[in-house]
Design an enzyme around this catalytic site. Structure first.
Site, PDB file in Angstrom:
ATOM      1  N   ARG A  85       0.836  -1.201   0.000  1.00 30.64           N
ATOM      2  CA  ARG A  85       0.000   0.000   0.000  1.00 30.64           C
ATOM      3  C   ARG A  85       0.870   1.250   0.000  1.00 30.64           C
ATOM      4  NH1 ARG A  85      -5.142   1.745   2.359  1.00 30.64           N
ATOM      5  NH2 ARG A  85      -5.312   3.869   1.616  1.00 30.64           N
ATOM      6  N   ARG A  95      -6.011   0.956  -4.850  1.00 35.51           N
ATOM      7  CA  ARG A  95      -5.143   0.500  -3.775  1.00 35.51           C
ATOM      8  C   ARG A  95      -4.977  -1.013  -3.782  1.00 35.51           C
ATOM      9  NH1 ARG A  95      -8.291   3.228  -0.095  1.00 35.51           N
ATOM     10  NH2 ARG A  95      -7.850   4.997  -1.414  1.00 35.51           N
ATOM     11  N   ASP A  98      -6.759  -2.306   1.437  1.00 36.46           N
ATOM     12  CA  ASP A  98      -7.329  -1.323   2.343  1.00 36.46           C
ATOM     13  C   ASP A  98      -8.034  -2.097   3.457  1.00 36.46           C
ATOM     14  OD1 ASP A  98      -8.167   1.140   3.285  1.00 36.46           O
ATOM     15  OD2 ASP A  98      -9.746   1.391   1.781  1.00 36.46           O
ATOM     16  N   ASP A 100     -10.112  -1.495   7.025  1.00 37.13           N
ATOM     17  CA  ASP A 100     -10.744  -0.490   7.882  1.00 37.13           C
ATOM     18  C   ASP A 100     -11.464  -1.160   9.045  1.00 37.13           C
ATOM     19  OD1 ASP A 100     -10.049   1.815   6.397  1.00 37.13           O
ATOM     20  OD2 ASP A 100     -11.719   1.493   5.026  1.00 37.13           O
TER      21      ASP A 100
HETATM   22  N1  ROI Z   1     -14.959   1.310  -4.163  1.00 37.45           N
HETATM   23  C1  ROI Z   1     -15.221   0.016  -3.996  1.00 37.45           C
HETATM   24  N2  ROI Z   1     -16.114  -0.587  -4.791  1.00 37.45           N
HETATM   25  N3  ROI Z   1     -14.632  -0.739  -3.021  1.00 37.45           N
HETATM   26  C2  ROI Z   1     -13.725  -0.177  -2.176  1.00 37.45           C
HETATM   27  O1  ROI Z   1     -13.194  -0.881  -1.295  1.00 37.45           O
HETATM   28  C3  ROI Z   1     -13.421   1.189  -2.316  1.00 37.45           C
HETATM   29  N4  ROI Z   1     -12.531   1.795  -1.509  1.00 37.45           N
HETATM   30  C4  ROI Z   1     -12.281   3.082  -1.596  1.00 37.45           C
HETATM   31  C5  ROI Z   1     -12.933   3.958  -2.634  1.00 37.45           C
HETATM   32  C6  ROI Z   1     -11.875   4.608  -3.456  1.00 37.45           C
HETATM   33  C7  ROI Z   1     -13.786   4.987  -1.895  1.00 37.45           C
HETATM   34  N5  ROI Z   1     -13.800   3.219  -3.506  1.00 37.45           N
HETATM   35  C8  ROI Z   1     -14.074   1.915  -3.344  1.00 37.45           C
HETATM   36  O2  ROI Z   1     -11.441   3.638  -0.740  1.00 37.45           O
END
Ligand code: ROI
Length: 167
Positions: A85, A95, A98, A100
């Site tokens: 990342r 990315r 990610d 969270d």
């Molecule tokens: N869009 C999708 N479909 N899935 C994600 O995990 C995701 N993550 C993000 C942003 C760029 C907002 N868009 C995303 O951080």
């Protein structure tokens, strides 16, 4: 040792995203004082935000942990870094991984580093649908059933990957 339940979302749209998410589940299970309890299927989802980026693979999991929220966040960020990342200037860009924290017990957290419940989860079908898969009778922080939140999501860009499609 005091343990809490926490829900974590996973997302990737660069590299081999399915493999990355599968490995990330194991990484989370192997964190100190963390145990993976339940993981969702993998979902393919259209990008939210800029559209000129690949589709995402998304999932969520439930863990049991004795780590405090900020310690858990630091561990998750360490996994993100190990999977390549890079924090880029572009907001909402692609990315490799990610991670969270969506929910941590029934705590509300509001610090510069961390906001729990995750601020955007209600509008994110790629979070709410996998969450509904693993916690169909959950009551959300506003007191409503998760099913009501899911009913308000636009599910057009979302598809659960079948077993045979999963890496
Ligand atoms: N869009 C999708 N479909 N899935 C994600 O995990 C995701 N993550 C993000 C942003 C760029 C907002 N868009 C995303 O951080």
């Amino acid at each position: 040792m005091h343990k809490e339940h926490a829900y974590i979302s996973l997302g990737s749209n660069m590299g081999d995203s399915q493999t990355t998410l599968t490995l990330a589940f194991d990484e989370i299970d192997n964190l100190p004082q963390c145990r993976l309890l339940t993981k969702s299927s993998l979902y393919l989802s259209s990008p939210m935000g800029p559209e000129n980026q690949p589709d995402y693979v998304n999932a969520v999991c439930l863990i049991e942990t004795a780590l405090e929220p900020l310690a858990l966040l630091a561990q998750l960020q360490d996994i993100e870094l190990r999977y390549g990342r890079e924090r880029k200037a572009e907001r909402w860009g692609p990315r490799t991984l990610d991670l969270d924290i969506l929910l941590y017990g029934n705590q509300t957290i509001s610090t510069p580093e961390l906001t729990v419940p995750h601020y955007g989860m209600a509008e994110r079908e790629f979070v709410m649908v996998p969450l509904f898969e693993i916690a169909p009778s959950m009551i959300m922080p506003d007191g409503n059933a998760i099913a009501l939140w899911v009913a308000k999501c636009n599910l057009d860009g979302l598809r659960r990957l079948t077993t045979s499609e999963q890496a």
